[in-house]
Motif scaffolding. Structure first.
Motif, PDB file in Angstrom:
ATOM      1  N   ILE A 170       0.846  -1.192   0.000  1.00 53.18           N
ATOM      2  CA  ILE A 170       0.000   0.000   0.000  1.00 53.18           C
ATOM      3  C   ILE A 170       0.884   1.245   0.000  1.00 53.18           C
ATOM      4  O   ILE A 170       1.826   1.360   0.777  1.00 53.18           O
ATOM      5  CB  ILE A 170      -0.955  -0.012   1.214  1.00 53.18           C
ATOM      6  CG1 ILE A 170      -1.976  -1.150   1.061  1.00 53.18           C
ATOM      7  CG2 ILE A 170      -1.687   1.335   1.347  1.00 53.18           C
ATOM      8  CD1 ILE A 170      -2.900  -1.312   2.238  1.00 53.18           C
ATOM      9  N   GLY A 171       0.576   2.167  -0.916  1.00 57.12           N
ATOM     10  CA  GLY A 171       1.347   3.402  -1.048  1.00 57.12           C
ATOM     11  C   GLY A 171       2.392   3.355  -2.136  1.00 57.12           C
ATOM     12  O   GLY A 171       2.895   4.407  -2.558  1.00 57.12           O
ATOM     13  N   ILE A 196      -8.622   3.020 -13.134  1.00 64.26           N
ATOM     14  CA  ILE A 196      -8.395   2.340 -11.859  1.00 64.26           C
ATOM     15  C   ILE A 196      -8.218   0.866 -12.199  1.00 64.26           C
ATOM     16  O   ILE A 196      -8.948   0.322 -13.041  1.00 64.26           O
ATOM     17  CB  ILE A 196      -9.599   2.546 -10.920  1.00 64.26           C
ATOM     18  CG1 ILE A 196      -9.688   4.017 -10.500  1.00 64.26           C
ATOM     19  CG2 ILE A 196      -9.513   1.642  -9.701  1.00 64.26           C
ATOM     20  CD1 ILE A 196     -11.042   4.414  -9.980  1.00 64.26           C
ATOM     21  N   ILE A 275      -5.693  -0.320  -7.371  1.00 63.10           N
ATOM     22  CA  ILE A 275      -4.676   0.649  -7.794  1.00 63.10           C
ATOM     23  C   ILE A 275      -5.384   1.861  -8.393  1.00 63.10           C
ATOM     24  O   ILE A 275      -6.222   1.704  -9.300  1.00 63.10           O
ATOM     25  CB  ILE A 275      -3.736   0.003  -8.834  1.00 63.10           C
ATOM     26  CG1 ILE A 275      -3.061  -1.241  -8.219  1.00 63.10           C
ATOM     27  CG2 ILE A 275      -2.700   0.992  -9.340  1.00 63.10           C
ATOM     28  CD1 ILE A 275      -2.556  -2.232  -9.240  1.00 63.10           C
ATOM     29  N   ASN A 276      -5.073   3.045  -7.893  1.00 62.35           N
ATOM     30  CA  ASN A 276      -5.781   4.238  -8.376  1.00 62.35           C
ATOM     31  C   ASN A 276      -5.216   4.726  -9.712  1.00 62.35           C
ATOM     32  O   ASN A 276      -4.292   4.128 -10.275  1.00 62.35           O
ATOM     33  CB  ASN A 276      -5.792   5.340  -7.318  1.00 62.35           C
ATOM     34  CG  ASN A 276      -4.403   5.905  -7.022  1.00 62.35           C
ATOM     35  OD1 ASN A 276      -3.465   5.742  -7.798  1.00 62.35           O
ATOM     36  ND2 ASN A 276      -4.274   6.565  -5.882  1.00 62.35           N
ATOM     37  N   ASN A 278      -3.359   7.102 -10.409  1.00 64.70           N
ATOM     38  CA  ASN A 278      -1.951   7.498 -10.327  1.00 64.70           C
ATOM     39  C   ASN A 278      -1.028   6.289 -10.252  1.00 64.70           C
ATOM     40  O   ASN A 278       0.167   6.425 -10.033  1.00 64.70           O
ATOM     41  CB  ASN A 278      -1.729   8.397  -9.104  1.00 64.70           C
ATOM     42  CG  ASN A 278      -2.500   9.693  -9.193  1.00 64.70           C
ATOM     43  OD1 ASN A 278      -2.628  10.279 -10.273  1.00 64.70           O
ATOM     44  ND2 ASN A 278      -3.037  10.147  -8.065  1.00 64.70           N
ATOM     45  N   GLU A 280      -1.028   4.040  -7.931  1.00 61.41           N
ATOM     46  CA  GLU A 280      -0.632   3.825  -6.537  1.00 61.41           C
ATOM     47  C   GLU A 280      -1.524   2.755  -5.922  1.00 61.41           C
ATOM     48  O   GLU A 280      -2.747   2.787  -6.075  1.00 61.41           O
ATOM     49  CB  GLU A 280      -0.771   5.125  -5.751  1.00 61.41           C
ATOM     50  CG  GLU A 280      -0.465   4.986  -4.268  1.00 61.41           C
ATOM     51  CD  GLU A 280      -0.794   6.250  -3.496  1.00 61.41           C
ATOM     52  OE1 GLU A 280      -0.539   6.272  -2.274  1.00 61.41           O
ATOM     53  OE2 GLU A 280      -1.322   7.208  -4.102  1.00 61.41           O
ATOM     54  N   ILE A 282      -3.744   1.287  -3.325  1.00 57.51           N
ATOM     55  CA  ILE A 282      -4.499   1.899  -2.227  1.00 57.51           C
ATOM     56  C   ILE A 282      -5.120   0.877  -1.283  1.00 57.51           C
ATOM     57  O   ILE A 282      -5.513   1.219  -0.168  1.00 57.51           O
ATOM     58  CB  ILE A 282      -5.588   2.853  -2.751  1.00 57.51           C
ATOM     59  CG1 ILE A 282      -6.618   2.104  -3.599  1.00 57.51           C
ATOM     60  CG2 ILE A 282      -4.965   4.000  -3.543  1.00 57.51           C
ATOM     61  CD1 ILE A 282      -7.831   2.943  -3.934  1.00 57.51           C
ATOM     62  N   ASN A 283      -5.195  -0.396  -1.719  1.00 57.34           N
ATOM     63  CA  ASN A 283      -5.701  -1.417  -0.792  1.00 57.34           C
ATOM     64  C   ASN A 283      -5.291  -2.798  -1.273  1.00 57.34           C
ATOM     65  O   ASN A 283      -5.161  -3.051  -2.475  1.00 57.34           O
ATOM     66  CB  ASN A 283      -7.225  -1.354  -0.668  1.00 57.34           C
ATOM     67  CG  ASN A 283      -7.709  -1.926   0.661  1.00 57.34           C
ATOM     68  OD1 ASN A 283      -6.911  -2.429   1.461  1.00 57.34           O
ATOM     69  ND2 ASN A 283      -9.001  -1.842   0.919  1.00 57.34           N
ATOM     70  N   SER A 299     -13.350   0.289  -1.799  1.00 58.19           N
ATOM     71  CA  SER A 299     -12.044   0.783  -2.259  1.00 58.19           C
ATOM     72  C   SER A 299     -12.120   1.310  -3.691  1.00 58.19           C
ATOM     73  O   SER A 299     -11.492   2.315  -4.027  1.00 58.19           O
ATOM     74  CB  SER A 299     -11.011  -0.343  -2.184  1.00 58.19           C
ATOM     75  OG  SER A 299     -10.787  -0.754  -0.848  1.00 58.19           O
ATOM     76  N   LYS A 302     -13.944   4.629  -3.593  1.00 57.62           N
ATOM     77  CA  LYS A 302     -13.062   5.638  -3.022  1.00 57.62           C
ATOM     78  C   LYS A 302     -12.061   6.136  -4.058  1.00 57.62           C
ATOM     79  O   LYS A 302     -11.671   7.319  -4.064  1.00 57.62           O
ATOM     80  CB  LYS A 302     -12.326   5.064  -1.809  1.00 57.62           C
ATOM     81  CG  LYS A 302     -11.470   6.063  -1.050  1.00 57.62           C
ATOM     82  CD  LYS A 302     -10.831   5.390   0.160  1.00 57.62           C
ATOM     83  CE  LYS A 302      -9.905   6.355   0.895  1.00 57.62           C
ATOM     84  NZ  LYS A 302      -9.244   5.707   2.056  1.00 57.62           N
ATOM     85  N   ALA A 303     -11.638   5.259  -4.943  1.00 55.18           N
ATOM     86  CA  ALA A 303     -10.625   5.619  -5.944  1.00 55.18           C
ATOM     87  C   ALA A 303     -11.215   6.425  -7.106  1.00 55.18           C
ATOM     88  O   ALA A 303     -10.468   7.126  -7.807  1.00 55.18           O
ATOM     89  CB  ALA A 303      -9.965   4.362  -6.484  1.00 55.18           C
TER      90      ALA A 303
END
Length: 304
Positions: A170-171, A196, A275-276, A278, A280, A282-283, A299, A302-303
């Protein structure tokens, strides 16, 4: 002999004495570990599961009596008609790490394939607890789930590719990728740059993976008008099996791609990664449950 040479000789002598002392101490730990792993194997081969489980690491049942009793019952059910036996081959390595003695044994099991048992002692090597048997396809990360401080040097015996696999945290920003799905369509970092991405690592041999497919199909339908790309990397199967046998019985709306499991640091199935835009992570959601499907849906929302 001059003073410097005398001092040098004394230093060498002291180092040798220390080395012999450490070697002697480790010989005691090796003997104790070997005796106790033999006892564990004996109880397994005799199907005396209550005694066998007493040798297992508490991580398998959390020092909880009910969980331990459930584990014993499960093993009794699994092994009631099982005639296969462990055979101890050798102690591969023993070391002291993180104030604990740790060991690794090679055993053979079932069709004589190479397997391993890891051991840990937190009282100077007098009493040992061990892992269940682990086949030679296990990833070292799976062992760390049960023995978080297991010495990394053991990975050279078990899993030479440890630390080299594609990993998701994550991140993190994911690395560029290029897949081809089972219908020949390209799915790449470039083709999904505005999307996404939802990954589902799964296998046709995985019962929880199969159970969740209808619910995953509903998610694909729900987000069909959004920039969401659902990709299902499949492990240990073939295109022929998927196309001719599996998918006619279990339609799956994800974009299915075939991967080699050894190239990824994925230790449980199913594993969902969101994965968003960007790129990244995220979960990360491991395992199937109604609650996990809701987490996956939330999730994605949220993205967006």
């Amino acid at each position: 002999m001059n003073n410097s040479r005398m001092i040098g000789s004394k230093v060498i002598f002291i180092i040798m004495l220390f080395s012999y002392a450490v070697q002697g101490q480790h010989d005691e730990q090796r003997a104790a570990a070997t005796i106790q792993v033999k006892e564990m194997i004996h109880f397994y081969n005799d199907k005396n599961i209550s005694e066998y489980v007493d040798y297992l690491l508490p991580a398998y049942f959390g020092n909880n009596k009910k969980a331990k009793d459930d584990l014993i019952e499960m093993w009794n059910q699994i092994l009631k008609n099982d005639t296969d036996k462990f055979e101890l081959k050798k102690l591969l390595y023993l070391t002291k790490s993180n104030n604990k003695f740790q060991s690794l044994f090679e055993i053979s099991f079932r069709d004589k394939r190479k397997s391993f048992i890891a051991g840990v002692s937190d009282n100077q090597g007098k009493e040992w607890k061990f892992s269940q048997s682990m086949n030679n396809n296990i990833q070292f990360d799976q062992i760390l789930e049960y023995i978080p401080d297991y010495d990394i040097s053991f990975s050279s015996y078990i899993d030479p590719d440890f630390g080299k696999r594609i990993n998701y945290n994550i991140g993190d920003i994911i690395s560029p990728f290029n897949y081809s799905d089972i219908y020949g369509n390209e799915i790449s970092s470039e083709s999904t740059k505005d999307d996404i991405i939802v990954l589902n690592f799964w296998g046709t041999w995985c019962a929880p993976c199969i159970k969740e497919i209808p619910e995953l199909n509903l998610l694909v339908d729900k987000f069909k008008n959004e920039n969401v790309n659902f990709i299902a990397p499949a492990v240990s199967t073939s295109k022929e099996n998927l196309m001719k046998i599996f998918l006619p019985k279990h339609p799956f709306s994800y974009n299915i791609v075939l991967i080699k499991g050894d190239e990824y640091q994925i230790t449980s199935f199913p594993t969902h990664i969101v994965i968003n835009q960007n790129k990244e992570v995220i979960n990360i959601i491991r395992g199937y449950s109604k609650e996990n499907i809701k987490k996956l849906e939330y999730s994605i929302e949220k993205a967006l």
